[in-house]
Structures are given as structure tokens and as C-alpha cells.
Design a protein around this motif. Sequence first.
Motif, short mmCIF file in Angstrom:
data_model
loop_
_atom_site.label_atom_id
_atom_site.label_comp_id
_atom_site.label_asym_id
_atom_site.label_seq_id
_atom_site.Cartn_x
_atom_site.Cartn_y
_atom_site.Cartn_z
N ARG A 224 0.83 -1.21 0.00
CA ARG A 224 0.00 0.00 0.00
C ARG A 224 0.86 1.25 0.00
O ARG A 224 0.34 2.36 0.16
CB ARG A 224 -0.98 0.01 1.18
CG ARG A 224 -0.40 -0.17 2.57
CD ARG A 224 -1.54 -0.29 3.57
NE ARG A 224 -1.13 -0.77 4.88
CZ ARG A 224 -1.10 -0.01 5.98
NH1 ARG A 224 -1.45 1.25 5.92
NH2 ARG A 224 -0.75 -0.53 7.13
N ASN A 225 2.17 1.09 -0.18
CA ASN A 225 3.00 2.26 -0.46
C ASN A 225 2.51 2.87 -1.77
O ASN A 225 2.12 2.14 -2.68
CB ASN A 225 4.47 1.88 -0.62
CG ASN A 225 4.96 0.91 0.44
OD1 ASN A 225 4.43 -0.19 0.56
ND2 ASN A 225 5.98 1.30 1.17
N PRO A 226 2.56 4.18 -1.92
CA PRO A 226 2.10 4.79 -3.18
C PRO A 226 2.76 4.20 -4.43
O PRO A 226 2.09 4.04 -5.46
CB PRO A 226 2.47 6.27 -3.00
CG PRO A 226 2.36 6.49 -1.52
CD PRO A 226 2.88 5.21 -0.90
N TYR A 227 4.03 3.82 -4.36
CA TYR A 227 4.69 3.29 -5.55
C TYR A 227 4.22 1.88 -5.91
O TYR A 227 4.50 1.40 -7.02
CB TYR A 227 6.21 3.33 -5.37
CG TYR A 227 6.83 2.12 -4.69
CD1 TYR A 227 7.30 1.04 -5.44
CD2 TYR A 227 6.96 2.06 -3.30
CE1 TYR A 227 7.88 -0.06 -4.82
CE2 TYR A 227 7.54 0.97 -2.68
CZ TYR A 227 8.00 -0.09 -3.45
OH TYR A 227 8.57 -1.18 -2.84
N TRP A 301 -12.14 6.41 -7.05
CA TRP A 301 -12.88 7.46 -7.76
C TRP A 301 -13.77 8.25 -6.81
O TRP A 301 -14.35 7.70 -5.87
CB TRP A 301 -13.75 6.84 -8.85
CG TRP A 301 -14.57 7.86 -9.60
CD1 TRP A 301 -14.18 8.58 -10.69
CD2 TRP A 301 -15.90 8.28 -9.29
NE1 TRP A 301 -15.19 9.43 -11.09
CE2 TRP A 301 -16.26 9.27 -10.25
CE3 TRP A 301 -16.82 7.94 -8.30
CZ2 TRP A 301 -17.48 9.89 -10.24
CZ3 TRP A 301 -18.05 8.56 -8.28
CH2 TRP A 301 -18.38 9.52 -9.25
N THR A 302 -13.85 9.55 -7.04
CA THR A 302 -14.73 10.41 -6.24
C THR A 302 -15.49 11.37 -7.15
O THR A 302 -14.98 11.75 -8.22
CB THR A 302 -13.92 11.24 -5.21
OG1 THR A 302 -13.01 12.10 -5.92
CG2 THR A 302 -13.16 10.35 -4.25
N PRO A 303 -16.70 11.78 -6.75
CA PRO A 303 -17.47 12.75 -7.56
C PRO A 303 -16.76 14.09 -7.69
O PRO A 303 -17.00 14.83 -8.64
CB PRO A 303 -18.79 12.88 -6.78
CG PRO A 303 -18.86 11.71 -5.88
CD PRO A 303 -17.45 11.32 -5.58
N GLU A 304 -15.88 14.40 -6.72
CA GLU A 304 -15.18 15.67 -6.75
C GLU A 304 -14.18 15.73 -7.90
O GLU A 304 -13.84 16.82 -8.39
CB GLU A 304 -14.45 15.92 -5.42
CG GLU A 304 -15.37 16.17 -4.23
CD GLU A 304 -15.99 14.89 -3.71
OE1 GLU A 304 -15.41 13.80 -3.98
OE2 GLU A 304 -17.05 14.95 -3.05
N LYS A 305 -13.66 14.57 -8.32
CA LYS A 305 -12.70 14.51 -9.43
C LYS A 305 -13.18 13.45 -10.42
O LYS A 305 -12.58 12.39 -10.57
CB LYS A 305 -11.31 14.18 -8.90
CG LYS A 305 -10.78 15.20 -7.90
CD LYS A 305 -9.44 14.80 -7.31
CE LYS A 305 -8.97 15.82 -6.28
NZ LYS A 305 -7.66 15.41 -5.66
N PRO A 306 -14.30 13.73 -11.10
CA PRO A 306 -14.98 12.70 -11.91
C PRO A 306 -14.17 12.21 -13.11
O PRO A 306 -14.43 11.13 -13.61
CB PRO A 306 -16.26 13.41 -12.37
CG PRO A 306 -15.92 14.87 -12.31
CD PRO A 306 -15.00 15.02 -11.17
N ASN A 307 -13.21 12.98 -13.58
CA ASN A 307 -12.45 12.58 -14.77
C ASN A 307 -11.30 11.63 -14.45
O ASN A 307 -10.68 11.10 -15.37
CB ASN A 307 -11.92 13.83 -15.49
CG ASN A 307 -13.03 14.70 -16.04
OD1 ASN A 307 -14.07 14.19 -16.48
ND2 ASN A 307 -12.84 16.01 -16.00
N ASP A 312 -7.37 9.96 -7.65
CA ASP A 312 -6.21 10.84 -7.70
C ASP A 312 -5.07 10.23 -6.88
O ASP A 312 -5.22 10.04 -5.67
CB ASP A 312 -6.58 12.22 -7.12
CG ASP A 312 -5.47 13.24 -7.32
OD1 ASP A 312 -4.34 12.85 -7.67
OD2 ASP A 312 -5.75 14.45 -7.13
N PRO A 313 -3.94 9.90 -7.52
CA PRO A 313 -2.81 9.34 -6.78
C PRO A 313 -2.34 10.23 -5.63
O PRO A 313 -1.78 9.73 -4.64
CB PRO A 313 -1.72 9.20 -7.85
CG PRO A 313 -2.45 9.17 -9.15
CD PRO A 313 -3.66 10.03 -8.96
N ASN A 314 -2.57 11.54 -5.75
CA ASN A 314 -2.16 12.45 -4.68
C ASN A 314 -3.00 12.30 -3.42
O ASN A 314 -2.61 12.81 -2.36
CB ASN A 314 -2.25 13.91 -5.18
CG ASN A 314 -1.27 14.19 -6.30
OD1 ASN A 314 -0.13 13.73 -6.27
ND2 ASN A 314 -1.71 14.95 -7.30
#
Length: 457
Positions: A224-227, A301-307, A312-314
Motif C-alpha cells: 500500500r505504499n504509493p509506488y 474514484w470520487t465525484p469531486e474529481k470525476p475525470n 487521484d494518486p495524490n
Amino acid sequence: MAGTVEINLLTGLRYFTYAVTPNETSFERVEDVPNYVQQVTPYFILAVLLEYVICMATGTRKLRLSNDGYISMSQGLCSEIPKLFARSAELAAYMYIYDNWRIMELPWNSAITWWLAFFGVDIGYYWFHRYAHESNILWAAHQVHHSSEDYNLSTALRQSVLQKYTSWVFYIPLAFFIPPSVFLVHIQFNLLYQFWIHTELVGTLGPLEYILNTPSHHRVHHGRNPYCIDKNYAGTLIIWDRMFGTFGQEDEEVVYGLVHPINTWQMDIIQLGHLKYMWGLLCSTPGLSNKLSVIFKGPGWTPEKPNLRLGDPNDLPEVKAPVQTYNKMNPLWVNVYVYIQFFITLGINQELTLRKLGMSQSTVLLAAFFLMFTLYTSGAILDQQPHGPVLECLRCAAFCGINMYIVSQLDTVPVILHILQGLFIAFTAVWAVQSLNIVTGKNSYKAEMTTTNTKVD
């Protein structure tokens, strides 16, 4: 499935590493294909114990077989129980397509057919596995396998009850020309190969790292490390990840488990918890398009960033070893008890698998429910849930009643049934006392929850 034979240790090792030949693993009929997974079940347990002994002897890793490891093995057994009353969804769908819509019929005893199936099943698994991480509805089942915060051979056994009801779609293209018996061989060996790569005892394997899925590659996949996120979906061959841009090299020390740990050993939450989460998110998310995205887009996925289909990896939390893991310590007698129940359940499941054709569907279904209930109560006990002792007392009492009925119907009663009757009468008494202690506030088996870092410094 027929063709069950005794195997030796060397044969078991070959099965785990896909070191088999077309000649010895080609069969004309599905009924003739051995249940390889069932045959090597004792070797699963033996390998887990051997890894534990090596880790203890070398002091390199503390394996939590008393709780997390037990839960992994119990979920593996849980995932096999539905096969008692229904044919594998993968095989049933495959056979229907082959019988009705096949384009051509390749010879079952051809090495070319065997190798086509080898590569076909492996790339089918890659795409299934990838979409199981990239589609929320598939992840709801697959997340079970990633829910352990440990990484050892027992982790390989932590499987979903529901996963096989979604994975079959990805093998359908093979059904237009590969005979079902050949497919059934490879779907089993593809699974068995992935057992031994769930370990930290094996480092890198030199040039083989470029071709095969190895422990190093799969450690990255479980991280579960980001990489580590969304990397190394391979089954047997890592070439698919290299070809399709999802390969990741092991770098910093891997932290295992889910991005958001579930912190429980209860079977219902492990197996179905993400579905419950999805339902809540579905109800609270406005708009039909967004609701469909909750189901079919990635877990992040979230509705705040639908695309951002996969999220978002961040937004991923920064994780670095060492970390604290969820850990509830129980008295030794509790740990021994749940393992006794596990092996009894395993034995009953093996017997039912061999004898189910001579039993009514309702009897098999009731037996499967009882086995599932056993695994559920064991998890509740290890998780120190107040209802655990009460349910276990009722389960043991029910076993006594069922066993008495079975004995009354037999002319010759096996000694094992008398032994089990005596044991379960004692078990009923023990958990009756524990249940009473809970009511009076004197729960003697409960211990404090501790969080531990399993890495030995």
C-alpha cells in the motif's frame, strides 16, 4: 470432478511451480481432470508451517499464525465451501459457451492446445486481475485477498467467496476453441503457482525476474505504499505487466494491506464489508452518472474529481515501514481451540467433497452453512466480539444434536463420531461458561488489543 489420486511431496512441489508437462496433464473429459487444488491442500498447511519454523529459527519475521494467519487460512477454506453445492462459475460458463458456440474444436491431447491454454489463461487472469483493481464492483470481492497486513504463505490462501462469480467473463474468448478439460487444468495450475510467491523468504531470482511472476514482483502488488498501487497484476508470467505498462520494481520496504485497513478478523466484514461501503456510497452520491461511476470506476474514484477514473494518486496516504498492524492477543487455549475447529471443518469439507454425489442438495447446503458458521464464529472469537462465545456455544450444541441424529441412523458407528460427540459436549460447556462470564462482566478469555509491528529489528 474425478481423478483424485495420492501425490508425493515432489509432485506437490511441481504442482506449485507449474512444473508439469502436457502429457501428464491432458485429459479428454472434464470429469477426468483431477482436483489438483484439493490434492495439494495438505501441502498448503505443511508449507505454511515450514515457513513459520524458518522465520522463527532465523528471527527474520514474526508470523502471526495465531490470528491473522488463521483468518487467512479460514477465508481460503470459506471460498471453497460454495463448490459443495454448485459447479465452479468459471467452468460452468466456459462449458456452456464451448458446447453451444465454439468456433473450432482443438484436439485435447495436443501440446499446441496445451500451450495455447497456458498463455490464454495467464493473459485472461492478468486482465481479470487488473480490472479487479480498477473496477469497484470487482474490487469488492478481490479486496479480501489484500486485507491482510502480513505477507506470507498463509496470505495466499485468503480468498473471496464471490470472486469466481466475476472472473469467468475474462476467460470466455478461450471457450470458442480450447476444450474445457484443458482450460480446467490450467485454471488450477495458474492458481497454484501463485501460492509460493506469497513469501518474504525469497529475494530476487536473477534473469527469471524478467519472465516470471516472482515473490519480489508480487510483494509490490500487495503493497500500500504509493509506488506499489496498481502494479504487477501477473499470474504466472510478468511479461504482461511489462507489455501493458503496469510493471513495478520492488524498491523501499513494502507495507502490506489495504490503503484503508479494515482492522477486523470478522468473516462477514472481510468478505462483504466493501459491498456494504459501496451501497452506502451509492445511496449518498447524487446523479445516475455518478452512481454508475461508483459501481464501475476504480475504488479511489470520487465525484469531486470525476475525470480521474482510478482516483487521484495524490490522495493516497503516505506510508512507510515500519507500521503498526491490527493485532488482538488471545490466550493460548483460544488460539489452539480455533485451530481444532479449523481442522475439523477442513476434514468435514474434504469428506463432503468426496461424498456429495450421494447426498441430497438440501443436506449439502445445510452442511455448507454449518461450515461457514463455524468459520464466522471463530473469527468473532479471535476478534473478541461479545456475541462470539454465545454463538459458539449454540454452534457446539447444534453439532451435538446433529451428530446424535446421525449416530441413531447408522448400523455401525465410526469411533470418530463418538470422539467428536464427547469433545463437542465439553466445548458446549466451556462456551456456556464464557457466555455467562460475558453477561456477568467476567469474560476470562478476553485480552487487551495491542498493535504490533511484525518486522523484527
